[in-house]
Design a protein around this motif. Structure first.
Motif, short mmCIF file in Angstrom:
data_model
loop_
_atom_site.label_atom_id
_atom_site.label_comp_id
_atom_site.label_asym_id
_atom_site.label_seq_id
_atom_site.Cartn_x
_atom_site.Cartn_y
_atom_site.Cartn_z
N SER A 115 63.58 32.45 50.43
CA SER A 115 64.03 33.75 51.43
C SER A 115 62.83 34.51 51.46
N GLY A 116 62.91 35.06 52.65
CA GLY A 116 61.28 36.21 53.52
C GLY A 116 60.52 36.94 51.82
N GLY A 117 61.29 37.47 51.04
CA GLY A 117 60.67 38.03 50.11
C GLY A 117 60.00 37.14 49.40
N THR A 118 60.24 36.39 48.93
CA THR A 118 59.49 34.58 48.08
C THR A 118 57.99 34.75 48.53
N VAL A 119 58.39 34.08 49.78
CA VAL A 119 57.22 34.01 50.60
C VAL A 119 55.86 35.18 50.81
N ALA A 120 56.83 36.53 51.24
CA ALA A 120 55.73 37.70 50.75
C ALA A 120 55.25 38.02 49.46
N PHE A 121 56.07 37.43 47.92
CA PHE A 121 55.21 37.82 47.19
C PHE A 121 54.39 36.40 46.82
N ILE A 122 54.41 35.20 47.53
CA ILE A 122 53.72 34.56 47.00
C ILE A 122 52.55 34.37 47.75
N LEU A 123 52.75 34.75 48.83
CA LEU A 123 51.03 35.52 49.31
C LEU A 123 50.45 36.92 49.63
N GLY A 124 50.93 37.18 48.09
CA GLY A 124 50.68 38.38 47.39
C GLY A 124 50.04 40.02 48.62
N ILE A 125 51.26 40.07 49.23
CA ILE A 125 51.50 41.20 50.13
C ILE A 125 53.16 42.27 49.52
N TYR A 126 53.65 41.45 48.62
CA TYR A 126 55.38 42.09 48.48
C TYR A 126 54.90 43.70 47.63
N PRO A 127 54.09 43.78 47.10
CA PRO A 127 54.17 45.24 46.50
C PRO A 127 53.51 46.17 47.52
N ARG A 128 53.16 45.92 48.92
CA ARG A 128 52.49 46.66 49.52
C ARG A 128 53.18 46.45 50.52
N LEU A 129 53.99 45.66 51.02
CA LEU A 129 55.86 45.73 51.57
C LEU A 129 56.77 46.75 51.22
N ILE A 130 57.02 46.39 50.49
CA ILE A 130 57.54 47.32 49.03
C ILE A 130 57.31 49.29 49.01
N ALA A 131 55.67 48.68 49.18
CA ALA A 131 55.42 50.87 48.91
C ALA A 131 55.27 51.35 50.59
N ALA A 132 54.98 50.10 51.38
CA ALA A 132 55.24 50.80 52.95
C ALA A 132 56.26 51.58 53.26
N LEU A 133 57.87 50.27 53.17
CA LEU A 133 58.68 51.22 53.53
C LEU A 133 59.40 51.81 52.39
N ALA A 134 59.23 51.81 51.17
CA ALA A 134 59.52 53.24 50.49
C ALA A 134 58.92 54.63 51.25
N VAL A 144 51.01 26.91 47.70
CA VAL A 144 51.01 28.14 47.02
C VAL A 144 50.28 28.28 45.85
N ILE A 145 50.00 27.40 45.00
CA ILE A 145 49.25 27.99 43.89
C ILE A 145 48.07 28.58 44.67
N PHE A 146 47.37 27.44 44.84
CA PHE A 146 45.94 27.50 46.15
C PHE A 146 45.38 29.47 46.77
N SER A 147 46.37 29.63 47.77
CA SER A 147 47.11 30.58 47.74
C SER A 147 47.07 32.02 47.00
N ALA A 148 48.26 31.47 45.67
CA ALA A 148 48.15 32.37 44.72
C ALA A 148 46.54 33.04 45.11
N GLN A 149 45.85 32.25 43.94
CA GLN A 149 44.78 32.11 43.55
C GLN A 149 43.96 33.13 44.28
N HIS A 150 43.91 32.82 45.46
CA HIS A 150 42.62 33.21 46.69
C HIS A 150 43.52 34.28 47.44
N ASN A 151 44.37 34.82 46.59
CA ASN A 151 44.83 35.99 48.03
C ASN A 151 44.68 37.04 46.55
N PRO A 152 44.74 37.92 47.12
CA PRO A 152 44.41 39.81 46.36
C PRO A 152 45.58 40.08 45.22
#
Length: 321
Positions: free
Chosen positions: A35-54, A310-318
């Motif tokens: 899922s693209g939503g899974t990737v968005a969460f992995i990369l630290g932009i999921y809440p921002r994406l949902i808030a922007a669309l909402a 993914v673990i590395f990316s998650a630790q270095h994302n906001p």
């Protein structure tokens, strides 16, 4: 507390950083199973994406009249959405043939990569669940059960479509686009389950504008409506929502395990094979039952590498919330 789009747009992420995240989402949505939503969460932009669309609400019209176009642009975090959309479109345009080639020629390796990515994303989502008390556990179990039953529900739903009308494509677009927002469900898999994957692909190839417009209109309605629901849930029931999403992701891991034997399937209305049940195997058993080389070393290394990325990316994302 979940931040609003106006607050989230202040995060120090440049346009090119958002762009490549969109490209990763686009690549994921091309493949049934991730899922693209899974990737968005992995990369630290999921809440921002949902808030922007909402933030797309009728009140934007009043804001435009009072403060002008720039105020609306900032309110919906348009720079973020535009960069993300460009990345998604670029990825779909450039990687569609490559991913089709990899799926055909290196299915075990590709599933190994996806399994590692999604397994690590489950770890990332689990960290967002503050407590696995009764509510969290119930939400987790509900997510697992619903995700595991989708493959039965959607084929049954597809039988009511009848002839493929523009309304059919509109409804399919509204359903499938939710997968971009909901980690653990693949939009491509939803279309495949509905028997509409091939017709939609053919419409895109032949530039069938009535079909494309109907599908896009349904997708637009679905993404705007569903983002409102998710944004409300994340604001008011954050722990339960993340536990529910974790259930979806965990259930999807079964479908991504590289070494499987298909035990049950059905043919869609377009003649495509839709897997319903499969048996997950150890690499040695896979070779015995299928008479195919398991490639266990290379697949396992790719699985581990993608997990660590993914673990590395998650630790270095906001922090995403």
């Amino acid at each position: 507390r979940l931040m609003t789009a106006k607050h989230l747009q202040a995060q120090p992420q440049k346009a090119w950083q958002i762009y490549w995240r969109g490209a990763a989402m686009g690549a994921a949505d091309l493949v049934p199973g991730i899922s693209g939503g899974t990737v968005a969460f992995i990369l630290g932009i999921y809440p921002r994406l949902i808030a922007a669309l909402a933030s797309f609400k009728p009140s934007l019209f009043s804001l435009w009249r009072k403060q002008g176009f720039l105020a609306v642009w900032l309110a919906v975090d348009a720079n973020f959405l535009l960069s993300l959309l460009l990345g998604i479109v670029t990825s779909v345009a450039l990687l569609a043939h490559l991913l089709s080639y990899l799926l055909l020629n290196f299915p075990l390796h590709l599933n190994g990569v996806f399994f590692g990515l999604v397994a690590a994303s489950a770890w990332v989502v689990a960290k967002e669940v503050n407590s696995f008390r009764l509510t969290g556990l119930l939400a987790l179990v509900l997510g697992v059960l619903l995700a595991s039953q989708f493959k039965y529900f959607l084929p049954a739903l597809s039988s009511v479509w009848g002839s493929l009308s523009l309304l059919t494509y509109f409804l399919a677009g509204a359903i499938a686009i939710c997968a971009m927002l909901l980690p653990g469900i693949s939009g491509s898999f939803l279309l495949l389950s509905l028997g509409l994957y091939q017709p939609v692909i053919e419409a895109l190839k032949s530039l069938n504008m009535p079909v494309i417009a109907s599908f896009a209109a349904g997708a637009l309605l679905g993404i705007l409506a569903f983002s409102q629901v998710l944004n409300w849930l994340l604001k008011n029931f954050k722990t339960a929502t993340f536990a529910f999403l974790l259930g979806f992701i965990l259930a999807s891991l079964k479908n991504l395990w590289p070494w499987q034997e298909l035990t049950s399937y059905r043919l869609t209305t377009t003649g495509e094979l839709l897997p319903l049940e499969s048996l997950n195997l150890l690499p040695s058993h896979y070779e015995q039952l299928t008479n195919q080389v398991a490639l266990s070393l290379s697949v396992s290394l790719l699985m581990l590498a993608s997990f660590l990325v993914v673990i590395f990316s998650a630790q270095h994302n906001p922090k995403s919330s």
